[in-house]
Design a protein around this motif. Structure first.
Motif, PDB file in Angstrom:
ATOM      1  N   PRO A   1      49.187  38.681  49.217  1.00 15.03           N
ATOM      2  CA  PRO A   1      48.727  38.172  47.926  1.00 15.03           C
ATOM      3  C   PRO A   1      47.278  38.578  47.659  1.00 15.03           C
ATOM      4  CG  PRO A   1      49.914  36.465  49.122  1.00 15.03           C
ATOM      5  CD  PRO A   1      49.736  37.609  50.076  1.00 15.03           C
TER       6      PRO A   1
ATOM      7  N   THR B   1      48.364  42.129  33.575  1.00 16.34           N
ATOM      8  CA  THR B   1      49.155  42.046  34.800  1.00 16.34           C
ATOM      9  C   THR B   1      48.678  43.082  35.797  1.00 16.34           C
ATOM     10  OG1 THR B   1      51.085  41.272  33.568  1.00 16.34           O
ATOM     11  CG2 THR B   1      51.480  42.154  35.773  1.00 16.34           C
TER      12      THR B   1
ATOM     13  N   TYR C   1      44.480  44.819  43.126  1.00 17.67           N
ATOM     14  CA  TYR C   1      45.307  45.788  42.406  1.00 17.67           C
ATOM     15  C   TYR C   1      44.479  46.997  41.995  1.00 17.67           C
ATOM     16  CZ  TYR C   1      48.727  42.027  41.968  1.00 17.67           C
ATOM     17  OH  TYR C   1      49.627  41.027  42.234  1.00 17.67           O
TER      18      TYR C   1
ATOM     19  N   TRP D   1      45.189  47.131  36.053  1.00 20.10           N
ATOM     20  CA  TRP D   1      45.591  45.964  35.262  1.00 20.10           C
ATOM     21  C   TRP D   1      45.942  46.464  33.862  1.00 20.10           C
ATOM     22  CZ3 TRP D   1      45.579  40.977  37.351  1.00 20.10           C
ATOM     23  CH2 TRP D   1      44.901  40.816  38.567  1.00 20.10           C
TER      24      TRP D   1
ATOM     25  N   ARG E   1      47.288  46.668  46.470  1.00 18.39           N
ATOM     26  CA  ARG E   1      48.653  46.215  46.706  1.00 18.39           C
ATOM     27  C   ARG E   1      49.604  47.408  46.774  1.00 18.39           C
ATOM     28  NH1 ARG E   1      51.127  41.348  47.526  1.00 18.39           N
ATOM     29  NH2 ARG E   1      52.478  41.641  45.732  1.00 18.39           N
TER      30      ARG E   1
ATOM     31  N   THR F   1      46.232  35.301  42.400  1.00 20.68           N
ATOM     32  CA  THR F   1      46.417  35.567  40.971  1.00 20.68           C
ATOM     33  C   THR F   1      46.976  36.968  40.732  1.00 20.68           C
ATOM     34  OG1 THR F   1      44.660  34.052  40.288  1.00 20.68           O
ATOM     35  CG2 THR F   1      45.251  35.801  38.752  1.00 20.68           C
ATOM     36  N   LYS F   2      48.108  37.039  40.028  1.00 20.01           N
ATOM     37  CA  LYS F   2      48.737  38.314  39.695  1.00 20.01           C
ATOM     38  C   LYS F   2      48.632  38.632  38.210  1.00 20.01           C
ATOM     39  CE  LYS F   2      52.136  37.756  43.409  1.00 20.01           C
ATOM     40  NZ  LYS F   2      53.597  37.674  43.742  1.00 20.01           N
ATOM     41  N   GLN F   3      48.242  37.637  37.416  1.00 22.18           N
ATOM     42  CA  GLN F   3      48.144  37.832  35.973  1.00 22.18           C
ATOM     43  C   GLN F   3      46.895  37.132  35.447  1.00 22.18           C
ATOM     44  OE1 GLN F   3      51.225  36.058  33.370  1.00 22.18           O
ATOM     45  NE2 GLN F   3      51.464  38.103  32.478  1.00 22.18           N
TER      46      GLN F   3
END
Length: 334
Positions: free
Chosen positions: A129, A332, A168, A171, A63, A310-312
């Motif tokens: 996303p 996150t 990502y 995290w 991202r 899903t971001k978290q």
């Protein structure tokens, strides 16, 4: 998000994300299948279809970082009349949503003529996303050409490079939980708890490697949690307590997420041999002094769901590897 004429939108809605194995090499030849068999023309009109495609590069991007792909699309006029100038495009497709990668200007084409442009880079940042996507290619995306068949403009890339993944690089988050203490489970009055250090980040996972087919591995690059031991050991000691801040091990395969199966698992392990002092008050003025045990695992989520977007990562679960322990986490993506 791209804007397409109605015929392309309807065709693209029929393309969901398709799971499949993908190669880890950086340059991958593609074979694609048309969404409908291209018509041979009719009514004296042109008929634009995708007759070939090439997508090279890395099948994932973090991202807010650049997408590293090169794309080439062959556009053919299979109709009976000359086609005017048009635009062909490539997109990421998922559950009816489309995200433009790049477009190609196509010159006028005579019947049976094919435009074969060189592959060109995708000059876009990955703001999509997190999750897996199919790759879709479409002709006449602006709807400029009136064709004999308006239902065969889009094709789904298949075979070796049929998915692209957004995820990502890091995290970070906080941990807490509890478990049996000294003598447990035979002395249920003894409990051990661990809580956040209050620094905002107890654990930090950074990208380690890509395993192919949508699987990503992150490693814990450092962190710590607070441990507290408390309770009683009847009938010997009425009060036993101890506490400390413990560092977590680094360098393992600590977070494993698969965007094809849409599952993940995370863990955090206390440094090997980590302990802290425990003292106790016993009947008759007796005194207990010793070294308290530490649960070796500060976090083990088990396999959990990973829905698209899903971001978290967060939850609470009873441990399957450390009887009596319960873990809570909130991570996150960054």
């Amino acid at each position: 998000m791209c804007v397409l004429p109605r015929r392309c939108v309807e065709a693209m809605k029929r393309f969901g994300r398709r799971a499949g194995a993908v190669s880890m090499v950086l340059t991958i030849g593609l074979v694609f299948a048309s969404e409908a068999v291209a018509g041979r023309g009719g009514g004296g009109r042109p008929d634009l279809v995708v007759s070939g495609a090439q997508v090279d590069g890395k099948e994932y991007a973090f991202r807010s970082e650049s997408i590293n792909l090169e794309i080439g699309i062959d556009t053919e006029n299979r109709g009976r009349a000359k086609a005017g100038r048009s635009v062909t495009g490539a997109y990421l497709a998922r559950d009816g949503d489309k995200y433009e990668l790049r477009q190609f200007s196509v010159p006028r084409l005579k019947p049976r003529e094919i435009d074969r442009p060189r592959s060109r880079p995708v000059s876009r940042s990955n703001d999509h996303p997190p999750g897996g996507y199919g790759i879709l290619v479409c002709t006449d995306v602006t709807g400029e050409v009136r064709e004999s068949n308006e239902d065969n403009n889009c094709a789904r890339v298949k075979k070796t490079f049929d998915s692209f993944y957004s995820t990502y690089r890091d995290w970070t988050g906080v941990l807490s939980g509890s478990g049996w203490g000294l003598g447990g489970p035979y002395f249920p009055g003894m409990r051990e708890t661990w809580t956040s250090t209050g620094a905002g980040v107890d654990v930090a996972y950074t990208f380690k490697r890509y395993g192919g087919a949508g699987r990503f591995i992150w490693t814990n690059r450092g962190g710590a949690v607070k441990y507290t031991h408390s309770g009683s050991l009847p009938p010997a000691c009425t009060s036993v307590a101890g506490s400390g801040t413990l560092l977590l091990e680094t360098g393992g395969d600590d977070l494993d997420a698969n965007y094809e199966s849409e599952r993940y698992a995370a863990r955090a392990i206390a440094l090997s041999g980590a302990t802290y002092p425990i003292t106790g008050t016993c009947p008759g003025g007796g005194y207990y002094g010793g070294v308290g045990p530490v649960h070796p695992v500060a976090l083990y989520t088990g396999r959990r769901g990973l829905p698209f977007g899903t971001k978290q990562l967060k939850g609470t679960v009873a441990s399957q590897v450390d009887p009596g322990a319960t873990y809570t986490w909130s991570l996150t993506g960054r």
